[in-house]
Design an enzyme around this catalytic site. Sequence first.
Site, PDB file in Angstrom:
ATOM      1  N   SER A 243       0.836  -1.199   0.000  1.00  0.00           N
ATOM      2  CA  SER A 243       0.000   0.000   0.000  1.00  0.00           C
ATOM      3  C   SER A 243       0.880   1.261   0.000  1.00  0.00           C
ATOM      4  CB  SER A 243      -0.963  -0.046   1.185  1.00  0.00           C
ATOM      5  OG  SER A 243      -1.970   0.919   1.060  1.00  0.00           O
ATOM      6  N   ASP A 353     -10.343  -3.623  -5.195  1.00  0.00           N
ATOM      7  CA  ASP A 353      -9.734  -2.832  -4.121  1.00  0.00           C
ATOM      8  C   ASP A 353     -10.584  -1.593  -3.863  1.00  0.00           C
ATOM      9  OD1 ASP A 353      -8.082  -1.283  -2.473  1.00  0.00           O
ATOM     10  OD2 ASP A 353      -6.256  -1.896  -3.506  1.00  0.00           O
ATOM     11  N   HIS A 388      -8.086  -5.058  -1.060  1.00  0.00           N
ATOM     12  CA  HIS A 388      -6.853  -4.402  -0.625  1.00  0.00           C
ATOM     13  C   HIS A 388      -6.048  -5.244   0.369  1.00  0.00           C
ATOM     14  CE1 HIS A 388      -4.461  -0.711  -0.592  1.00  0.00           C
ATOM     15  NE2 HIS A 388      -4.332  -0.820   0.724  1.00  0.00           N
TER      16      HIS A 388
END
EC number: 3.1.2.2
Length: 440
Positions: A243, A353, A388
Amino acid sequence: MFSKYLSIFFIFLFSQFAIAKPRLEVSPTCALMDVPLSIEVHELDPFQHATIKAEIVDDVGEKWNSWASFEADETGIIYVNAQNPIEGAYEEADGMGLFWTMKPTLNPFASFKKKGDFEVELKLFVQGETVDIKNVQRLRQSFEMVKIEVKEGGLVGSLFLPFSQAPLPVIIVLGGSNGGLSENRARLIASNGFAVLALGYFGLEGLPDNLENIPLEYFERAFEWLSQRDDILGNRVGIYGISRGAELALLIGCLFPEKVQAIVAALPSYVVFGGLSIERVPAWQYRGEPLIPDAPVPRCDLSYGKGQNPEDPLTISTSYLQGMQEFPEDYAAAEIPVEKLQASLLLISGGDDQMWPSTLFASKIMDRLKAKQSQITRIHLDYPLAGHLIHVPYLPVETVYYHPHGKLWFSMGGFPCENDLASRDSWLKLLHFFQIQLCK
């Protein structure tokens, strides 16, 4: 003497008519947590039904469990890895289905909090009765592992060293916007034959409190520190970022291209975003200045208590898409100059996501590399139905997340089974990628 032989005779006679007890067979019963299991049930009657239940208690006392029922074949055996459950927590044949489908029993939105090794209890039920129990040890790290706490030169981290008679290639693991250290992930990677430095960059004592104005000279010092160790190959360095940590990994690779040989950017951004602050501040700086202008992101709608509870989490991927449409020039100026990379690159993304559109972002990275005629090896692993949280396989799958700094609930996206499949596939491929790129 006669009574002695009579007793032996009756024991022998009873043993011939004794009914074998149904039993669980699990292999291996102790292994690294990225190793899948083989689970079988034996000594059932032909076509008899049985239920297996998995249980674990996490570090905060939350009990997690899952279950599935099966029908034995004509020989009285259940092959969990090859059979669809009749009913239960998952639908298709999966030897690890009882692990990733575990749910909390009290708080339905609890996060799985378990550091270090852990034990899963498997119980076998036949006609409602518990007939067998097996305890399975899942290890975060191999037994021959040294952990070195790093608190020198301003660095804060943990170095994990598996036993080796020769210097090892090293992987730097960077967490995301939750800060702290990604030690669990680092331990497991190190158990696969690498030196691994879990490196903090905010949210720890001695580091900035928030993701704001992080000096990239910090990582320059980390390279220097690693290069001075005799047990590490300072010229075989990889970075694994997740991320915001993936965004950071790409920036480090562009700023210090000669220092890095391989990068895995999981759920990455293709642009630089600002710090985690109400005011717009840079996330990263070098020599006292922002490295690249950050891309603006429209504010999320927090009306009606949005994000205040897990039943109504924020979905913010649309805010990034809106920002790309409203500020195309700003986003163009904020693009990470990935053409400067000399490292081989592996991108991992989820098509569902809901934190940010990582598949679109990863595709833009690949497009820029092609447009700039980059010669580096690059691979994009895209999982269209995953979200995610693509991480270490076989852990309980979560689809909402409470952010410790944002103090809000967020939707992660993805279908649980697809998140698990993406985690399994990408984990094996990232380990193989590092082995190919750093051990040659």
